[in-house]
Design an enzyme around this catalytic site. Structure first.
Site, PDB file in Angstrom:
ATOM      1  N   GLN A   4       0.854  -1.185   0.000  1.00 61.72           N
ATOM      2  CA  GLN A   4       0.000   0.000   0.000  1.00 61.72           C
ATOM      3  C   GLN A   4       0.890   1.234   0.000  1.00 61.72           C
ATOM      4  OE1 GLN A   4      -2.776   0.422   3.255  1.00 61.72           O
ATOM      5  NE2 GLN A   4      -3.034   2.604   2.833  1.00 61.72           N
ATOM      6  N   CYS A  25      -6.405   1.357   1.612  1.00 62.41           N
ATOM      7  CA  CYS A  25      -6.405   0.001   2.151  1.00 62.41           C
ATOM      8  C   CYS A  25      -7.775  -0.639   2.096  1.00 62.41           C
ATOM      9  CB  CYS A  25      -5.917   0.007   3.605  1.00 62.41           C
ATOM     10  SG  CYS A  25      -6.787   1.169   4.684  1.00 62.41           S
ATOM     11  N   HIS A  55      -6.798   1.959  10.141  1.00 60.78           N
ATOM     12  CA  HIS A  55      -6.242   1.169   9.035  1.00 60.78           C
ATOM     13  C   HIS A  55      -7.016  -0.135   8.873  1.00 60.78           C
ATOM     14  CE1 HIS A  55      -3.229  -0.283   6.258  1.00 60.78           C
ATOM     15  NE2 HIS A  55      -2.908  -1.290   7.034  1.00 60.78           N
ATOM     16  N   ASP A  68      -1.802  -7.043   4.899  1.00 56.11           N
ATOM     17  CA  ASP A  68      -1.654  -5.652   5.325  1.00 56.11           C
ATOM     18  C   ASP A  68      -0.629  -4.999   4.414  1.00 56.11           C
ATOM     19  OD1 ASP A  68      -1.080  -3.231   6.513  1.00 56.11           O
ATOM     20  OD2 ASP A  68      -0.905  -4.022   8.543  1.00 56.11           O
TER      21      ASP A  68
END
Length: 208
Positions: A85, A91, A147, A162
């Site tokens: 990312q 995200c 997040h 992630d």
């Protein structure tokens, strides 16, 4: 130089459903991580989303976790789709990305990130969706310390995806029947690291 930033999206199942999800699957809030509450979630579950605050405690843990995995190594299936990312607030699961996924399938996580940065159609769709949420979208300059990450079952292993991390995190074995419960156990660890924090949201993607 600071990278691109997109407007953040809501962690709202009804809103997420508007972003192009096929009608046979649905997003739904997970109201608790206890067994009796998890039993109410429709099955099968193919993904779990966790929205959590990025705190100093978490950042310390993330750095320690990364160093440990780099030192010890981990086996990651080639079937896991993972990308870095590099765009702020990108995200979230924003729209059907079939064309993007097909074109980027064989790229490295870093190459996928660069490819996404140049995809104007996805950016425009994301911005439009962010403006249509139930709450007013913050400005691009506003710092957002929440997040999204996702948990998926690939070949019988529980993966944490992630994009702020350099690689997927393997959390052991799982099955279709225990995937939600196994994901919940990992979510509990996130919460236990910051017991004073209340800004956690768990959403399941399950069969409609």
């Amino acid at each position: 130089m600071e990278g691109q930033r997109w407007l953040p999206l809501e962690a709202n199942p009804e809103f997420l459903r508007q972003l192009g999800l096929v009608p046979t699957w649905q997003f739904g809030d997970v109201y608790g991580l206890e067994a009796e509450v998890l039993s109410l979630v429709p099955r099968p579950v193919c993904a779990v989303l966790l929205l959590f605050p990025i705190t100093k405690k978490y950042e310390t843990f993330r750095q320690e976790e990364e160093a440990k995995i780099k030192a010890q190594g981990q086996a990651v299936s080639s079937d896991v789709y993972f990308m870095k990312q590099t765009i702020g607030n990108a995200c979230e699961p924003n729209s059907p990305l079939q064309a993007f996924l097909l074109q980027s399938a064989k790229m490295s996580p870093e190459e996928k990130a660069t490819f996404l940065e140049k995809d104007e159609s996805i950016r425009v769709t994301h911005e439009s969706s962010a403006q249509e949420g139930q709450t007013e979208a913050p400005s691009l300059d506003e710092k957002v310390d929440l997040h999204f990450i996702a948990f998926v079952n690939v070949e019988g292993h529980l993966y944490e995806l992630d994009g702020r991390k350099p690689f997927p995190i393997v959390h052991g074995e799982t099955t279709e029947d225990t995937f939600l419960e196994d994901s919940a156990e990992v979510c509990k660890k996130f919460m236990a690291r910051d017991p004073q924090e209340l800004r956690f949201t768990v959403v399941a993607l399950s069969k409609a």
